[in-house]
Design a protein around this motif. Structure first.
Motif: not given
Length: 303
Positions: A138-142
């Motif tokens: 989630a963090e990497k893919w915003h």
């Protein structure tokens, strides 16, 4: 375990799958659960996959300036016999992108696969794993981990509603994803197979349970019986004249949603048959996309 995102091989150059921006394998090599260890070939004809050699997830990202943090996992239809991955997957993903939603198309193991030990567990395990992978990245893919939805049409709707109404985690393999949540935060169902009882689509029932089609398993996977107050907000679309999947499937599910005070919406169109999708001849049926967008705004999935 570290998961590597890789570009699709040039051997798929003639396939619509190439339009995906990334492909994510679901399982570490040699650790696919519920597998006999067979080496399978990828079998596909007319943009329909009938045998998945390695389950994976195709990713479709909207432009960064349009991305709103929400995401959706698309489960292609095909009666648990094949995956209609382009029209029932990739084209839908591109439409969701226009709404600012990051979309993933799941190429899940079909229960007809000769490699599966327990046939019906294969697609369930792959879907649970995919939802965990989305939250892992989630963090990497915003992405917002609390705005992860699932879309299912026809038999894909049965798989989606199974994930949303059953609590047993069949995807654990003793790695770092075991602790991640697999339940979706919202659900979009189009002409879904819900019941495996009187109103079922017999092809889906036969392919999903096969020789395991006992009265106990039919009840277990008739998902109208498993709706609870914890079932995520759900919108359903169906056509009254659907000759393939009886619209009673959607009505039964929505009835239980009402009883358990699950937020949602039900839309039965007079026409449309079993063809409600990204492209529709009927202008009224085509309104499902507009209604869907407004509903997603209403439940604060998109702004």
């Amino acid at each position: 375990m570290r998961f590597f995102l890789f570009l699709i091989s040039l051997s798929l150059f003639s396939s619509p799958i190439l339009s995906a921006q990334e492909v994510t394998p679901l399982w570490p090599e040699g650790k696919i659960p519920n597998s006999k260890g067979l080496t399978l070939k990828h079998i596909e004809e007319r943009e329909r996959i009938t045998q998945v050699s390695s389950p994976n997830m195709l990713s479709f990202f909207p432009p960064k300036e349009e991305q709103n943090g929400s995401s959706i996992l698309i489960l292609p239809s095909g009666g648990y016999h094949h995956l209609t991955y382009n029209l029932g997957g990739i084209q839908l993903a591109k439409w969701f992108n226009t709404q600012g939603i990051t979309a993933f198309v799941l190429l899940y193991r079909l229960p007809t696969s000769p490699d599966l030990i327990i046939s019906e567990n294969g697609p369930i395990q792959d879907t649970q794993r995919a939802l965990k992978l989305i939250r892992l990245n989630a963090e990497k893919w915003h992405l917002d981990v609390n705005k992860v939805g699932v879309f299912g049409a026809s038999a894909g709707g049965h798989l989606a509603s199974t994930i949303a109404t059953h609590d047993d985690d069949l995807s654990k393999i003793n790695d770092n994803l075991d602790s991640y949540k697999f339940k979706p935060n919202f659900m979009i169902l189009v002409s879904p197979v819900i019941s495996l009882g009187d109103y079922t689509h017999k092809g889906s029932l036969g392919n999903f349970l096969g020789e395991h089609a006992t009265s106990e398993n039919i009840h277990e996977y008739s998902n109208e019986f498993h709706v609870t107050k914890n079932t995520p907000p759900t919108i359903l679309f169906h056509a009254q004249n659907d000759p393939t999947v009886n619209p009673m499937n959607s009505l039964l599910f929505y009835e239980q949603m009402m009883k358990h005070e699950v937020k949602g919406s039900l839309h039965i169109f007079p026409k449309g048959k079993h063809n409600i999708g990204i492209y529709n001849a009927s202008s009224l049926t085509d309104e499902w996309k507009t209604i869907c967008t407004k509903w997603l705004k209403e439940i604060n999935i998109i702004k």
